[in-house]
Design a protein around this motif. Structure first.
Motif, PDB file in Angstrom:
ATOM      1  N   MET A 144       0.835  -1.198   0.000  1.00 24.45           N
ATOM      2  CA  MET A 144       0.000   0.000   0.000  1.00 24.45           C
ATOM      3  C   MET A 144       0.876   1.256   0.000  1.00 24.45           C
ATOM      4  N   ILE A 145       0.514   2.208  -0.823  1.00 24.63           N
ATOM      5  CA  ILE A 145       1.294   3.446  -0.961  1.00 24.63           C
ATOM      6  C   ILE A 145       1.046   4.353   0.245  1.00 24.63           C
ATOM      7  N   ALA A 146       2.121   4.800   0.862  1.00 25.67           N
ATOM      8  CA  ALA A 146       2.031   5.764   1.969  1.00 25.67           C
ATOM      9  C   ALA A 146       2.258   7.159   1.411  1.00 25.67           C
ATOM     10  N   LEU A 147       1.302   8.056   1.629  1.00 27.32           N
ATOM     11  CA  LEU A 147       1.308   9.377   1.006  1.00 27.32           C
ATOM     12  C   LEU A 147       1.902  10.437   1.929  1.00 27.32           C
ATOM     13  N   PHE A 148       2.857  11.185   1.405  1.00 32.20           N
ATOM     14  CA  PHE A 148       3.451  12.301   2.140  1.00 32.20           C
ATOM     15  C   PHE A 148       3.461  13.531   1.249  1.00 32.20           C
ATOM     16  N   SER A 149       2.986  14.643   1.788  1.00 33.06           N
ATOM     17  CA  SER A 149       2.948  15.903   1.052  1.00 33.06           C
ATOM     18  C   SER A 149       3.473  17.012   1.955  1.00 33.06           C
ATOM     19  N   ARG A 150       3.521  18.217   1.445  1.00 35.68           N
ATOM     20  CA  ARG A 150       4.017  19.349   2.213  1.00 35.68           C
ATOM     21  C   ARG A 150       2.862  20.085   2.882  1.00 35.68           C
ATOM     22  N   GLU A 151       3.191  20.859   3.903  1.00 39.60           N
ATOM     23  CA  GLU A 151       2.189  21.694   4.553  1.00 39.60           C
ATOM     24  C   GLU A 151       1.694  22.763   3.575  1.00 39.60           C
ATOM     25  N   THR A 152       0.482  23.229   3.787  1.00 43.92           N
ATOM     26  CA  THR A 152      -0.177  24.065   2.782  1.00 43.92           C
ATOM     27  C   THR A 152       0.383  25.487   2.682  1.00 43.92           C
ATOM     28  N   ASN A 153       1.224  25.919   3.644  1.00 48.83           N
ATOM     29  CA  ASN A 153       1.843  27.239   3.525  1.00 48.83           C
ATOM     30  C   ASN A 153       3.150  27.174   2.741  1.00 48.83           C
ATOM     31  N   SER A 154       3.475  25.989   2.265  1.00 48.14           N
ATOM     32  CA  SER A 154       4.711  25.777   1.511  1.00 48.14           C
ATOM     33  C   SER A 154       4.542  26.185   0.053  1.00 48.14           C
ATOM     34  N   GLY A 155       5.524  26.894  -0.480  1.00 52.33           N
ATOM     35  CA  GLY A 155       5.504  27.232  -1.897  1.00 52.33           C
ATOM     36  C   GLY A 155       5.630  25.998  -2.763  1.00 52.33           C
ATOM     37  N   THR A 156       6.391  25.013  -2.283  1.00 57.20           N
ATOM     38  CA  THR A 156       6.526  23.751  -3.010  1.00 57.20           C
ATOM     39  C   THR A 156       5.171  23.074  -3.140  1.00 57.20           C
ATOM     40  N   TYR A 157       4.415  23.057  -2.053  1.00 57.21           N
ATOM     41  CA  TYR A 157       3.071  22.470  -2.096  1.00 57.21           C
ATOM     42  C   TYR A 157       2.181  23.213  -3.091  1.00 57.21           C
ATOM     43  N   GLU A 158       2.253  24.532  -3.097  1.00 54.80           N
ATOM     44  CA  GLU A 158       1.350  25.302  -3.960  1.00 54.80           C
ATOM     45  C   GLU A 158       1.645  25.065  -5.440  1.00 54.80           C
ATOM     46  N   VAL A 159       2.936  24.890  -5.771  1.00 56.05           N
ATOM     47  CA  VAL A 159       3.273  24.556  -7.159  1.00 56.05           C
ATOM     48  C   VAL A 159       2.798  23.137  -7.470  1.00 56.05           C
ATOM     49  N   TRP A 160       2.986  22.227  -6.522  1.00 56.17           N
ATOM     50  CA  TRP A 160       2.510  20.851  -6.671  1.00 56.17           C
ATOM     51  C   TRP A 160       0.987  20.824  -6.850  1.00 56.17           C
ATOM     52  N   GLU A 161       0.294  21.601  -6.034  1.00 57.46           N
ATOM     53  CA  GLU A 161      -1.166  21.654  -6.103  1.00 57.46           C
ATOM     54  C   GLU A 161      -1.624  22.119  -7.486  1.00 57.46           C
ATOM     55  N   GLN A 162      -0.895  23.057  -8.051  1.00 57.03           N
ATOM     56  CA  GLN A 162      -1.273  23.606  -9.357  1.00 57.03           C
ATOM     57  C   GLN A 162      -0.897  22.660 -10.498  1.00 57.03           C
ATOM     58  N   LYS A 163       0.347  22.174 -10.491  1.00 56.16           N
ATOM     59  CA  LYS A 163       0.865  21.418 -11.638  1.00 56.16           C
ATOM     60  C   LYS A 163       0.481  19.944 -11.619  1.00 56.16           C
ATOM     61  N   VAL A 164       0.320  19.378 -10.424  1.00 59.52           N
ATOM     62  CA  VAL A 164      -0.022  17.959 -10.323  1.00 59.52           C
ATOM     63  C   VAL A 164      -1.491  17.767  -9.986  1.00 59.52           C
ATOM     64  N   MET A 165      -1.945  18.407  -8.917  1.00 62.45           N
ATOM     65  CA  MET A 165      -3.318  18.187  -8.439  1.00 62.45           C
ATOM     66  C   MET A 165      -4.341  19.010  -9.216  1.00 62.45           C
ATOM     67  N   GLN A 166      -3.877  19.959 -10.021  1.00 62.15           N
ATOM     68  CA  GLN A 166      -4.765  20.806 -10.819  1.00 62.15           C
ATOM     69  C   GLN A 166      -5.829  21.461  -9.941  1.00 62.15           C
ATOM     70  N   LYS A 167      -5.355  21.935  -8.784  1.00 63.25           N
ATOM     71  CA  LYS A 167      -6.179  22.663  -7.807  1.00 63.25           C
ATOM     72  C   LYS A 167      -7.223  21.792  -7.113  1.00 63.25           C
ATOM     73  N   GLU A 168      -7.122  20.467  -7.266  1.00 61.76           N
ATOM     74  CA  GLU A 168      -8.027  19.561  -6.561  1.00 61.76           C
ATOM     75  C   GLU A 168      -7.372  19.083  -5.270  1.00 61.76           C
ATOM     76  N   ASP A 169      -8.184  18.664  -4.316  1.00 57.88           N
ATOM     77  CA  ASP A 169      -7.677  18.270  -2.998  1.00 57.88           C
ATOM     78  C   ASP A 169      -6.955  16.933  -3.040  1.00 57.88           C
TER      79      ASP A 169
END
Length: 269
Positions: A144-169
Motif C-alpha cells: 500500500m502506498i504511503a502518502l506524504f505531502s508538504r504543509e499548505t503554507n509551503s511554496g513547493t506544495y502550492e506549485v505541486w497543487e497547481q501542476k499535479v493536483m490541478q487545484k483539486e484536494d
C-alpha cells in the motif's frame, strides 16, 4: 591617568556604537531556498564580516507575510507572490519587487528499494487522491502506498497543487511534512512511501522519479522540458537598497550563481 580613562571610555562608546549600527539583514520564508541562502550568506559574510543576517525558514507563505508586514528585508519564496499578497503589500505602502535567483524541479521521490522509476502527472494525481493505492498498479512490489505531502503554507506544495493536483484536494490520508529535509528523511525510512522535494534535496537515501518521461535535472529544468519546473525567488519591499542591494547583487553574480549550482539548483545567470 584621567586622560587614559577618558580615552578608554571614548573607545568603549565608539565600539558599542559601531556594534549597534552594524548592518543586519532579516530573511524569512521558503525552506527550499534556505540551504542556498545559508551558503550564499556564509560566502557574503566572508567578504563582508560586518554584515549580520537572521534567517528563518518556515515556508514561502511566511516569506510573503514578512514582506507585507515589513518584518523582513528579504522574503524567500519558491513560488511567485499571489495577486492577493501583492495587493496587501500595496495597501501597506510597499511595492514588492521580485528577483528570480534560480530554477528548480519538484521531484517525486520514493525509497531506493522501490522498483518504480517513472510516473506521469496523471498517475501522481491519482496516487494522491487515493485512486491508485498499491505499488503493484504501477509495476512495483505489492504494498500500500504511503502518502506524504508538504504543509499548505509551503511554496513547493502550492506549485505541486497547481501542476499535479490541478487545484483539486489531496486525500485525507496524506501526512504533511514541514520541509524538504523532513520529507527526504521520511521517505528514506519508508519503503512504501512517496513524497516530493526540490532538486537540490536529492540524495542517495531517496530515489527521484522521472515524470512524463523526463528525468529531473539541471538541464531539463533549464530548458523547460521537465513538467514540474519552477522559479525560486527573493522578494523585497520596494527596490532593494544599501546592504540588501549589495547582497542580492552578489547572489546574481557569477560567484553567487556558482553557489546556486553547487546546492543543486539551476543558475539563471
Amino acid at each position: 591617568m584621567k586622560k587614559l580613562l577618558i580615552a578608554f571610555v571614548t573607545l568603549a562608546v565608539l565600539s558599542v556604537s559601531a556594534l549597534s549600527f552594524a548592518a543586519e539583514i532579516r530573511v524569512k520564508g521558503s525552506t527550499t531556498v534556505d540551504p542556498a541562502m545559508k551558503k550564499l550568506v556564509a560566502a557574503y559574510q566572508t567578504a563582508n564580516p560586518g554584515v549580520n543576517f537572521s534567517i528563518s525558514a518556515t515556508g514561502s507563505g511566511d516569506g510573503a507575510k514578512a514582506i507585507i508586514n515589513k518584518t523582513a528585508d528579504i522574503g524567500m519564496m519558491s513560488r511567485p507572490m499571489k495577486d492577493a499578497e501583492i495587493k496587501k503589500c500595496q495597501a501597506n505602502g510597499t511595492e514588492p519587487v521580485r528577483t528570480i535567483i534560480a530554477l528548480d524541479c519538484i521531484v517525486p521521490i520514493v525509497h531506493p528499494s522501490n522498483p518504480v522509476s517513472a510516473v506521469t502527472t496523471a498517475q501522481l494525481k491519482d496516487i494522491y487522491q487515493d485512486k491508485i493505492r498499491n505499488w503493484k498498479e504501477l509495476g512495483g512490489n505489492d504494498g500500500m502506498i504511503a502518502l506524504f505531502s508538504r504543509e499548505t503554507n509551503s511554496g513547493t506544495y502550492e506549485v505541486w497543487e497547481q501542476k499535479v493536483m490541478q487545484k483539486e484536494d489531496e486525500n485525507d490520508l496524506v501526512s504533511r511534512m514541514p520541509s524538504n529535509a523532513a520529507m527526504a528523511a521520511k521517505i528514506a525510512g519508508n519503503k512504501n512511501g512517496i513524497g516530493y522535494v526540490g532538486l537540490g534535496f536529492l540524495n542517495p537515501k531517496i530515489k527521484g522519479l522521472s515524470v512524463n518521461g523526463i528525468v529531473p535535472s539541471v538541464k531539463t529544468g533549464a530548458d523547460g522540458t521537465y513538467p514540474l519546473a519552477r522559479k525560486l525567488n527573493l522578494y523585497t519591499g520596494g527596490q532593494p537598497t544599501g546592504e540588501v542591494a549589495k547582497f542580492i547583487t552578489f547572489v546574481m553574480s557569477p560567484a553567487g550563481q556558482k553557489i546556486i549550482a553547487e546546492v543543486g539548483f539551476v543558475p539563471v545567470n
